[in-house]
Enzyme design. Structure first.
Site, PDB file in Angstrom:
ATOM      1  N   ARG A  97      11.776   2.089  13.213  1.00 47.22           N
ATOM      2  CA  ARG A  97      10.835   1.706  12.166  1.00 47.22           C
ATOM      3  C   ARG A  97      10.488   0.224  12.265  1.00 47.22           C
ATOM      4  O   ARG A  97       9.362  -0.181  11.998  1.00 47.22           O
ATOM      5  CB  ARG A  97      11.430   1.983  10.771  1.00 47.22           C
ATOM      6  N   ASP A 117       3.241   9.547   8.097  1.00 51.17           N
ATOM      7  CA  ASP A 117       4.277   9.684   7.071  1.00 51.17           C
ATOM      8  C   ASP A 117       5.425  10.617   7.468  1.00 51.17           C
ATOM      9  O   ASP A 117       6.187  11.024   6.606  1.00 51.17           O
ATOM     10  CB  ASP A 117       3.624  10.174   5.774  1.00 51.17           C
ATOM     11  N   LEU A 177      -2.465   6.254   4.494  1.00 47.09           N
ATOM     12  CA  LEU A 177      -2.405   5.539   5.762  1.00 47.09           C
ATOM     13  C   LEU A 177      -2.044   6.457   6.919  1.00 47.09           C
ATOM     14  O   LEU A 177      -1.270   7.404   6.763  1.00 47.09           O
ATOM     15  CB  LEU A 177      -1.367   4.418   5.681  1.00 47.09           C
ATOM     16  N   CYS A 220       0.252 -12.010 -11.062  1.00 50.28           N
ATOM     17  CA  CYS A 220       0.175 -10.704 -11.726  1.00 50.28           C
ATOM     18  C   CYS A 220       1.474  -9.929 -11.530  1.00 50.28           C
ATOM     19  O   CYS A 220       2.026  -9.878 -10.437  1.00 50.28           O
ATOM     20  CB  CYS A 220      -0.993  -9.903 -11.163  1.00 50.28           C
ATOM     21  N   CYS A 224       2.412   2.448 -11.597  1.00 52.29           N
ATOM     22  CA  CYS A 224       2.344   1.122 -10.988  1.00 52.29           C
ATOM     23  C   CYS A 224       1.074   0.939 -10.163  1.00 52.29           C
ATOM     24  O   CYS A 224       0.558  -0.182 -10.031  1.00 52.29           O
ATOM     25  CB  CYS A 224       3.586   0.841 -10.150  1.00 52.29           C
ATOM     26  N   CYS A 274      -3.040  -1.607 -11.230  1.00 52.34           N
ATOM     27  CA  CYS A 274      -3.368  -2.691 -10.305  1.00 52.34           C
ATOM     28  C   CYS A 274      -4.788  -3.189 -10.559  1.00 52.34           C
ATOM     29  O   CYS A 274      -5.750  -2.410 -10.510  1.00 52.34           O
ATOM     30  CB  CYS A 274      -3.239  -2.206  -8.860  1.00 52.34           C
TER      31      CYS A 274
END
Length: 378
Positions: free
Chosen positions: A54, A129, A164, A186, A239, A243
């Site tokens: 990875r 993934d 992705l 932020c 979450c 944004c």
């Protein structure tokens, strides 16, 4: 070649494309190893088993010279937070309301990679993934955006709503300029998390993350976390949804295959509690939800039911106290205790002595939560 490659990617539905070098900066691997050392990956043991691969693309495939990172938008048209106060409804993560993105993105990646291999006579490998690939770090290195404080990729054009995919290639391509962190001061994503899963900005503790708990975690969910999960039954968008960069994202850019199925937008808990394996498979055919199976899914729904404050759900909950699956039985007992403490005590007398599972027996041993029905409908 690069311009033609980007045009091909766009024709396959990708809205973002960038090129990263075939190696990552050492800092990326160091962050991964620290995260693993801290145990933040929970039960996701595959994360540590191939950590070195990875950490750098050229360890996974020594011949790689460049990594082409691509993003496909799934920006929602509706507010993912709209059901936050609707205790009788279930909240399913935006990405799981349409078709399984793994199949769609991988198919498109293969077509782009096949085109490149043919046009440039180079080697290619595609990943979505399911391999030891640090997609987020590579996406930042390729200029698609940056890893935000919620640890996911944020794009100036598509907010926090990108799937992705990666194409590793032996082609030596000019890298794009890496993304620049624009989160500033932020901390909206940190503050909104119901379970306080962020021990620090840019770091998520999977063991407290609702997405992990409802999808990856196989055993009983920690009793202290259950009341914090609200009506989330598969994943959590909180979450991502808050944004500020999402204001630049448009649902018009989202791939049509990711349009939500009507029956998954705001399903009733009462309907989901009655699912057997056959009905579960039929409802979630072609959906990523199907992978967790009926038992883990109903476990999640029962936690949401226990948080709902809706005693009208008891006719669906009580039969599940006798479910063959330990996880379902345990969560049904917990939900029963939350909604009907007196009935819980009556049923405990009959059921607890016969229970063979230590985890399930432990659910009977806990007294119903004080002030049961604190919930969304109370």
């Amino acid at each position: 070649m690069v311009n033609a490659l980007k045009a091909k990617a766009a024709s396959e539905g990708f809205v973002a494309i960038g090129i990263a070098p075939g190696h990552l900066a050492p800092a990326a691997g160091a962050r991964l190893r620290q995260w693993l050392d801290d145990g933040c990956h929970g039960e996701m043991l595959w994360m540590e088993n191939r950590a070195d691969q990875r950490a750098n693309p050229d360890i996974l495939w020594p011949d790689v010279k460049s990594v082409i990172m691509l993003g496909m938008s799934y920006a929602p048209a509706a507010d993912p937070m709209a059901l936050a106060d609707c205790g009788d409804r279930a909240r399913i993560s935006v990405y799981a309301q349409g078709r399984d993105y793994h199949d769609l993105v991988k198919g498109a990646l293969k077509r782009v990679a096949g085109w490149l291999a043919h046009e440039a006579d180079v080697g290619v490998k595609v990943f979505v993934d399911t391999a030891p690939v640090m997609e987020k770090a590579l996406a930042e290195a390729a200029g698609l955006g940056w890893q935000g404080k919620h640890s996911n990729v944020v794009s100036r054009d598509h907010g926090s709503w990108l799937f992705l995919g990666a194409i590793y290639t032996t082609a030596q391509l000019e890298p794009d300029k890496a993304g620049t962190d624009r989160c500033g001061s932020c901390r909206a994503c940190q503050d909104i998390c119901p379970t306080n899963a962020f021990p620090a900005p840019y770091k998520v503790d999977a063991r407290r993350c609702i997405s992990y708990l409802t999808i990856e975690h196989k055993g009983p969910v920690d009793r202290t976390l259950r009341p914090l999960m609200g009506n989330h039954i598969y994943g959590c968008d909180d979450c991502l949804a808050v944004c500020p960069w999402n204001k630049f994202a448009s649902s018009a850019a989202a791939h049509k295959a990711f349009l939500p199925r009507a029956e998954l937008v705001a399903p009733r808990l009462s309907d989901l509690l009655t699912l057997d394996d056959t009905a579960f498979r039929a409802l979630f055919s072609g959906s990523p939800i199907k992978r967790i199976g009926r038992n883990r899914f109903v476990r999640n729904v029962l936690i949401a039911a226990g948080n709902s404050g809706d005693t009208m759900l008891l006719p669906q909950i009580i039969p599940l106290v006798n479910d063959p699956d330990d996880g379902v039985r345990g969560s049904a007992i917990w939900a029963l205790g939350r909604l009907a403490p007196t009935e819980f005590e009556d049923m405990k007398i009959r059921h607890a002595p016969l229970e063979m599972s230590p985890d399930v027996r432990a659910e009977w041993d806990f007294a119903p939560d004080e002030g049961s029905v604190p919930a969304l409908l109370a």
